[in-house]
Design a protein around this motif. Structure first.
Motif, PDB file in Angstrom:
ATOM      1  N   TYR A 228      14.659   4.094   4.366  1.00  0.00           N
ATOM      2  CA  TYR A 228      14.474   3.670   2.973  1.00  0.00           C
ATOM      3  C   TYR A 228      14.180   2.175   2.869  1.00  0.00           C
ATOM      4  N   GLU A 229      14.782   1.379   3.734  1.00  0.00           N
ATOM      5  CA  GLU A 229      14.461  -0.053   3.723  1.00  0.00           C
ATOM      6  C   GLU A 229      12.984  -0.270   4.011  1.00  0.00           C
ATOM      7  N   GLY A 230      12.462   0.476   4.988  1.00  0.00           N
ATOM      8  CA  GLY A 230      11.044   0.349   5.317  1.00  0.00           C
ATOM      9  C   GLY A 230      10.152   0.823   4.198  1.00  0.00           C
ATOM     10  N   LEU A 231      10.563   1.897   3.535  1.00  0.00           N
ATOM     11  CA  LEU A 231       9.751   2.433   2.434  1.00  0.00           C
ATOM     12  C   LEU A 231       9.612   1.420   1.306  1.00  0.00           C
TER      13      LEU A 231
ATOM     14  N   ALA B 260       2.110   7.877   4.249  1.00  0.00           N
ATOM     15  CA  ALA B 260       1.631   8.360   5.545  1.00  0.00           C
ATOM     16  C   ALA B 260       2.609   8.007   6.653  1.00  0.00           C
ATOM     17  N   LYS B 261       3.268   6.876   6.537  1.00  0.00           N
ATOM     18  CA  LYS B 261       4.179   6.423   7.587  1.00  0.00           C
ATOM     19  C   LYS B 261       5.550   7.105   7.502  1.00  0.00           C
ATOM     20  N   TYR B 262       6.087   7.247   6.287  1.00  0.00           N
ATOM     21  CA  TYR B 262       7.481   7.678   6.169  1.00  0.00           C
ATOM     22  C   TYR B 262       7.657   9.159   5.870  1.00  0.00           C
ATOM     23  N   GLN B 263       6.633   9.829   5.373  1.00  0.00           N
ATOM     24  CA  GLN B 263       6.774  11.264   5.121  1.00  0.00           C
ATOM     25  C   GLN B 263       7.098  12.017   6.421  1.00  0.00           C
ATOM     26  N   PRO B 264       6.418  11.728   7.534  1.00  0.00           N
ATOM     27  CA  PRO B 264       6.785  12.427   8.779  1.00  0.00           C
ATOM     28  C   PRO B 264       8.198  12.091   9.251  1.00  0.00           C
ATOM     29  N   ILE B 265       8.655  10.882   8.974  1.00  0.00           N
ATOM     30  CA  ILE B 265      10.004  10.491   9.407  1.00  0.00           C
ATOM     31  C   ILE B 265      11.058  11.305   8.663  1.00  0.00           C
TER      32      ILE B 265
ATOM     33  N   ASP C  73       0.864  -1.185   0.000  1.00  0.00           N
ATOM     34  CA  ASP C  73       0.000   0.000   0.000  1.00  0.00           C
ATOM     35  C   ASP C  73       0.901   1.237   0.000  1.00  0.00           C
ATOM     36  N   TRP C  74       1.099   1.815  -1.165  1.00  0.00           N
ATOM     37  CA  TRP C  74       2.058   2.910  -1.319  1.00  0.00           C
ATOM     38  C   TRP C  74       1.571   4.192  -0.624  1.00  0.00           C
ATOM     39  N   ASP C  75       0.281   4.387  -0.548  1.00  0.00           N
ATOM     40  CA  ASP C  75      -0.257   5.537   0.191  1.00  0.00           C
ATOM     41  C   ASP C  75       0.012   5.389   1.690  1.00  0.00           C
ATOM     42  N   GLU C  76      -0.099   4.171   2.170  1.00  0.00           N
ATOM     43  CA  GLU C  76       0.178   3.920   3.582  1.00  0.00           C
ATOM     44  C   GLU C  76       1.656   4.178   3.882  1.00  0.00           C
ATOM     45  N   ARG C  77       2.505   3.815   2.912  1.00  0.00           N
ATOM     46  CA  ARG C  77       3.941   4.077   3.094  1.00  0.00           C
ATOM     47  C   ARG C  77       4.215   5.587   3.157  1.00  0.00           C
TER      48      ARG C  77
END
Lengths: 440, 255
Positions: free
Chosen positions: A95-98, A71-76, A65-69
């Motif tokens: 980046y590994e998580g993304l 939401a999760k990584y943009q704040p990081i 789910d690229w949108d979920e990614r």
């Protein structure tokens, strides 16, 4: 009459005012992510996310789910910009998580940080086919096992000093005794397909060790004649069967498939269908197009049994070659499931993302020359190596991340190879050519 | 894919047959009326009575596909693409100056898109022929007597029946041509394609009455789509809308 025109005016006004309610375009950043200069962590994240969002070719089948990614990584990444120190571990982990779990098995990313001269590297391709596989040491043992065979009649290969940057035995050729005394089995091993289409680059071949070795192996010492006169030793009347060994072949140029692999067929070889991204939406695709590899005029002059040996380390172009031979009526695939990185690509991002808005993107120079702070200090670039084409097989079944399934699964047996000097996969291939079945 | 084409073909056949039957019915009734009273003048007093009318319409359309290609500037949509439209129309006229219209029409909402790589001049054209069925409901205001002017406005609901793409794409070896229909049953299409449609319709035209019960007319109308043809399956999705202008003629019979 005035009343009627008044009514008409009100009607038209209502229609036009309501009609202004269409949604606005939502793409916030209006420049090609392939050409963005990233001054901050967030700039780099936004470019990478949008470039993948629009240009990654597997959204039709990927489960991430690229949108979920986002939401999760943009704040990081936004938080990285507000901090005075970011560790390399955090940068790498983000980046590994993304990219975690994306199905493209070619996918690889290099990221150069805006601060701290850090480099992150990701390669999320999953190997879910766990077993012992051959490595450099075992590859040398496989060559020794071939050279020690009693039925070996002829061997032709490049010298160890010609192995090149891969530090492994290169392409080689052997003739083995067939079922009867006057019959032969032609064995070809290709460790890569980096010959860059021999028809178009004849001028550079004299300077290319690997190209010369491959040509010499396939067509014999007088390889220039071989290119135009036949499918190498395979066309010799004494040859009863052919083994194409693609184990450990990391792939290369699809231009090599015609002269080396399709030349063993009798005509057009439709291996599957491909499509490309065709719009800014994740699911905007071109229709499927047949992916056909044509046999050159110097093809095999009569059908003979062909066995292709591949393993989990057969990647990309080697998998296409495996599919091609497996699909032949006289072709059999023995060995292991292949790696599953089959979507073809062009590595130069300026030929992909700028032309087709898909596939490889970012600074190709980073991939070619490695990270160099002073070279990139004003750009803070990234490079993403990813497929240009989404490919499926002839039945529209997925192949990316799945690989090519063998007709006869014979797993790599390290104990027999190292302790007994027996290459079990090769033994089965030879047995199959002679008897039409594998060893029980 | 084959059964989908057959299904669509069956719908088109039914519509064609209906269209032809209506044409024959209107022609027969009109012709019979004309034979009975060949020199009878049109009695305009009749049309002031509340009445229903049923008829057929058909013509040509131009579809304006509205979207934003953003930074993908090598992609260009043509300003408009031609198509055709045909269908049936029903009307109820309670008073002479007002008609309530309900139509059922097949409308093509086509578009051309070109992808010419600016640096190499390689061209990848794509022509998409979209067949929709639209059901517009509109209020129509009429003025005039012998030749009537009318203007109307209202809304429509629609459904995307088929999408046919012809063009050329990039292939591993060469650039193959394609000629294919979207499979709306595929999981990808079900996630992406918004087959329901609604919007506004408005237009104006001229009509006149022949043979007492027969009305012929021509009009220009717009279908202003309010529904993105894509479902909101992702963020940062650029919407895509259709605005279709139709120039059509019609024949209707007054019951």
């Amino acid at each position: 009459m005035k009343i009627r025109f008044y009514k008409i005016s009100v009607l038209v006004f209502l229609v036009l005012s309501l009609a202004a309610c269409r949604k606005e375009s939502l793409v916030a950043e209006d420049t090609n992510p392939n050409q963005r200069i990233c001054k901050t962590y967030l700039d780099q994240f936004e470019a990478v996310w949008q470039g993948m969002n629009q240009g990654y070719t597997f959204w039709g089948v990927d489960t991430v789910d690229w949108d979920e990614r986002y939401a999760k990584y943009q704040p990081i990444f936004a938080a990285f910009d507000s901090r005075s120190y970011v560790s390399e571990y955090e940068y790498q982990s983000a980046y590994e998580g993304l990219f975690e779990g994306l199905v493209d098995h070619h996918l690889m990313g290099i990221f150069y940080s805006p601060k701290g001269r850090m480099t992150a590297y990701v390669s999320p391709g999953r190997n879910d086919y766990f077993h012992t596989t051959s490595a450099f040491f075992e590859r040398q043992k496989e060559l020794e096992a071939l050279q020690d065979r009693r039925d070996l009649v002829y061997y032709c290969g490049c010298d160890p000093e010609d192995y090149g940057s891969f530090s492994i035995p290169g392409t080689y050729f052997a003739l083995l005794k067939g079922k009867t005394a006057d019959q032969r089995i032609a064995y070809f091993r290709f460790t890569n397909f980096y010959l860059n289409n021999i028809y178009h680059y004849k001028d550079i071949i004299p300077n290319s060790v690997s190209a010369q070795a491959a040509l010499r192996a396939f067509y014999g010492p007088r390889y220039w004649e071989g290119i135009t006169t036949g499918a190498g030793y395979a066309n010799n009347d004494s040859v009863m069967g052919i083994i194409i060994d693609l184990r450990g072949n990391g792939g290369g140029s699809t231009g090599d498939l015609g002269p080396f692999i399709a030349s063993l067929s009798q005509g057009a070889n439709m291996v599957g269908y491909t499509r490309v991204k065709d719009g800014i939406g994740r699911l905007d695709y071109s229709p499927w197009s047949p992916y056909t590899i044509y046999a050159p005029s110097n093809r095999l002059n009569k059908e003979k049994p062909i066995v292709v040996l591949s393993d989990i380390n057969s990647v990309s172009c080697a998998e296409l070659a495996t599919m091609l031979i497996k699909n032949l009526p006289n072709g059999t695939f023995i060995g292991e499931r292949t790696y599953g990185a089959i979507g073809a690509l062009l590595p130069q991002s300026e030929q992909c993302h700028d032309y087709f808005y898909s596939g490889c993107m970012g600074y190709y120079e980073l991939y070619e020359n490695g990270s160099d702070y002073f070279r990139y200090k004003d750009i803070f670039p990234y490079y993403i190596y990813t497929s240009t084409f989404h490919m499926v097989d002839k039945d529209y079944q997925p192949v990316e991340g799945v690989g090519v399934q063998p007709d006869y699964e014979i797993l790599f047996n390290r104990d027999r190879l190292v302790n007994d000097g027996k290459d079990i996969q090769l033994e089965n291939a030879i047995y199959f050519i002679k008897n039409g079945r594998v060893i029980n | 894919m084959i059964w989908r084409r057959a299904w669509l073909g069956a719908i088109f056949n039914v519509m064609k047959r209906l269209f032809i039957c209506l044409l024959l019915a209107v022609a027969t009734l009109g012709g019979a009326n004309a034979q009975v009273t060949p020199k009878e003048e049109v009695d305009l007093s009749n049309i002031r009575k509340p009445h229903f009318n049923i008829g057929i319409i058909g013509g040509f359309d131009r579809n304006y596909h509205i979207t934003d290609v953003s930074y993908m500037t090598d992609y260009q949509y043509s300003k408009y693409a031609p198509g055709s439209t045909y269908g049936i129309q029903l009307g109820f006229t309670p008073v002479n100056w007002l008609t309530l219209r309900l139509d059922g029409v097949m409308v093509q909402k086509n578009y051309y898109r070109s992808h010419v790589i600016s640096s190499t001049h390689q061209s990848f054209p794509d022509t998409t022929t979209n067949q929709y069925i639209n059901v517009p409901l509109a209020l129509q205001l009429n003025v005039g007597k012998l030749v009537k002017l009318h203007a109307f406005g209202g809304g429509y609901v629609g459904y995307w029946l088929s999408s046919h793409r012809v063009g050329r794409s990039m292939g591993v070896f060469g650039n193959p041509e394609y000629d294919t229909y979207i499979d709306f049953d595929s999981p990808e299409s079900q996630l992406r394609d918004n087959r329901l449609d609604w919007g506004f319709t408005y237009g104006a035209g001229l009509s006149t009455v022949l043979f007492k019960h027969l009305q012929i007319g021509a009009e220009i109308r717009w279908y202003y789509g309010m529904m993105d043809i894509q479902k909101p399956y992702m963020q940062n999705l650029n919407p895509r809308y259709n605005t279709t202008m139709a120039i059509q003629g019609g024949v209707s019979y007054w019951l």
